[in-house]
Design an enzyme around this catalytic site. Structure first.
Site, PDB file in Angstrom:
ATOM      1  N   ASP A 202       0.672  -0.899  -0.257  1.00  0.00           N
ATOM      2  CA  ASP A 202      -0.252  -0.063   0.387  1.00  0.00           C
ATOM      3  C   ASP A 202       0.794   1.695  -0.048  1.00  0.00           C
ATOM      4  OD1 ASP A 202      -2.895   1.121   0.234  1.00  0.00           O
ATOM      5  OD2 ASP A 202      -1.681   1.887   2.304  1.00  0.00           O
ATOM      6  N   GLU A 258      15.431 -14.062  -0.468  1.00  0.00           N
ATOM      7  CA  GLU A 258      15.317 -15.620   0.402  1.00  0.00           C
ATOM      8  C   GLU A 258      14.293 -16.281   0.510  1.00  0.00           C
ATOM      9  OE1 GLU A 258      15.705 -14.177   4.816  1.00  0.00           O
ATOM     10  OE2 GLU A 258      16.891 -12.272   4.128  1.00  0.00           O
TER      11      GLU A 258
END
Length: 532
Positions: A202, A258
């Protein structure tokens, strides 16, 4: 692990507004168990992922975009166990799960803000944006809130103002504090480890503010009167879009890398140069995708759509956009563009064919697959602070957030068995319920399934480059990849244009192909293989 699967490139995401998708417990508000129940509908459409608007613990001053606990589910929607079950079911159906992340600000009820506001020397004192008043007691600068009025609120205990780019109940985090960044990254890691496939960020260009708190310059749009929302009278040069955003986006990307097969899409809220920011934020190892409001506006012309695509890939040949015509913040596009439509169904199908032919990734908002229109509401029915503040010139966002319609004959169109629902279901929306369209091969719902299947099975439409053809407005024409012709009539009148030789028609509406020409009826379109 290194995330290197680009499933998101060219993918289609279905946005779910949890309050309005399906109520499972009869309280009139949608929830996670309801979403799980209806995931089959989403999977049958043929999309790749779902995006959930915020479901975290919140006082709901801005319907969940004011978060008071970033690692738990609001009881309105259920529990963490309900969330886990929903993710598991989505994955069983082959759907990725993207969740909203509201990083730029928290709720004023968040424990960190409650601590920060008490004094200037507590452990969280510098976790939000605080500033001294001017000598005359006025706010530190001229920055405007996106919801109207000055973007600063006085806190008597600190004798300072705090920044709120949105509601005063949504204080902005101080991203210049490294501890804030670390903590927010930790909350995202929590959800990644729980199995989410990515995030919708957002207001991704609001994270950092100008440390000098310089005044924004005015935006001279030539108007004699102020707009409905005075924030449009400024160029937000210092309030957002700061250069420090870039290193933080790179940290976000490193976190996602990751994990295998994760992706982020960022919302770029900017009225002046959003396409440039979209490109900047998706170049190199930053956001995977970004979207702006450029295709969520009233503009409905070939020139406008062509400009967005061309400008993005010129500015960011290594970047990637995500396009949408509707979402939870704007008037639904069938209503927004109604004057360009021959009828509601024709316009809805044309918009679907166009959107799902664009180069980039795509987001479809719930109900869009039904050709759903904006709901007309009375002032007394509003819940949206934007609509309440700017009524009647801006009626806010509630009209696009009314409940999903599943069954025309059931109470509240199958959304809930409660006596009343958080927003009402009106007759025009009920008439477009899923069960009224599911068995009709000519319905908007059936067309979405056909168009989504075509995009999914055709690499040209997923990742092929775009080559625009010079045709006369209101026609729009381009070739995707090596040989997929996309031709659209963006008007309610019949149009004829020259076209390359066509080998076979893939999908069309109101189209007649003759030697060297194509005649398209009102809101007609043609997707075809080019000969050779």
């Amino acid at each position: 692990m290194t995330g290197n699967n680009a499933w998101w490139r060219g993918a289609v995401t279905y946005q779910i507004y949890p309050r309005s998708f399906q109520d499972s417990n009869g309280d009139g508000v949608g929830d996670l168990k309801g979403i799980t129940r209806r995931l089959g509908h989403v999977a049958e459409l043929g999309v790749d992922a779902i995006w959930l608007s915020p479901i975290f613990t919140s006082p709901m001053a801005d319907m969940g975009y004011d978060v008071s606990n970033y690692t738990d589910i609001d009881p309105t929607f259920g529990t963490l166990a309900d969330f886990d079950a929903m993710v598991a079911r989505a994955h069983e159906l082959g759907l990725k799960v993207i969740i909203d992340q509201v990083l730029s600000h928290s709720s004023d009820q968040h424990p960190f803000f409650q601590e920060s506001r008490r004094s200037r020397d507590n452990p969280k004192a510098d976790w939000y944006v605080w500033a001294d008043p001017k000598p005359d007691g006025s706010a530190p600068n001229n920055w405007q809130s996106m919801f109207g009025g000055i973007a600063w609120q006085w806190e008597p205990r600190r004798r300072q103002y705090y920044l709120h780019n949105f509601l005063k109940e949504q204080p902005d985090f101080n991203f210049h504090n490294p501890d804030v960044q670390e903590w927010l990254l930790g909350t995202m890691r929590f959800w990644l480890e729980r199995g989410v496939d990515g995030f919708r960020l957002d207001t991704a260009n609001f994270y950092f503010h100008d440390k000098k708190l310089r005044d924004n310059p005015p935006f001279d749009n030539g108007a004699n009167l102020p707009p409905v929302n005075p924030t449009a009278m400024q160029i937000h040069k210092f309030q957002k879009n700061q250069p420090e955003n870039i290193p933080f986006l790179e940290r976000l990307r490193a976190l996602l890398d990751e994990f295998d097969d994760r992706a982020m899409v960022g919302e770029i809220g900017e009225q002046h140069f959003s396409i440039q920011l979209m490109g900047e934020y998706t170049t190199a190892r930053r956001l995977h995708m970004a979207y702006s409001f450029e295709m969520l506006r009233p503009d409905f012309s070939p020139k406008h759509f062509r400009r967005q695509i061309e400008e993005f890939f010129q500015l960011a040949p290594g970047g990637w956009p995500c396009w949408a015509f509707s979402n939870h913040d704007v008037v639904r596009h069938v209503t927004r563009w109604a004057k360009h439509g021959h009828d509601q169904d024709s316009l809805a199908k044309l918009a679907a064919a166009l959107l799902l032919s664009l180069e980039g990734s795509i987001c479809v908002y719930q109900g869009e697959e039904l050709g759903q229109s904006e709901t007309e509401l009375e002032f007394e029915e509003l819940t949206d602070p934007q609509g309440i503040a700017f009524w009647p010139d801006d009626k806010g966002r509630d009209g696009c957030r009314t409940p999903m319609v599943w069954s025309a004959a059931e109470p509240h169109a199958g959304f809930s068995n409660a006596e009343t629902t958080w927003l009402p279901v009106r007759a025009p929306q009920r008439a477009r319920a899923v069960d009224t369209q599911a068995g009709d091969p000519n319905s908007v719902l059936s067309f979405y399934k056909k168009m989504l299947a075509l995009r999914r099975g055709r690499e040209d439409l997923k990742t092929g480059k775009t080559r625009f053809l010079d045709v006369t407005e209101p026609m729009l024409a381009f070739v995707r990849g090596g040989r997929t012709l996309c031709l659209f009539n963006l008007s309610p009148e019949e149009q004829t244009t020259e076209a390359p030789p066509i080998d076979s028609v893939l999908l069309s509406s109101a189209a007649q192909v003759e030697a060297g020409t194509v005649k398209l009826g009102p809101n007609g379109f043609l997707l075809a293989d080019i000969a050779g």
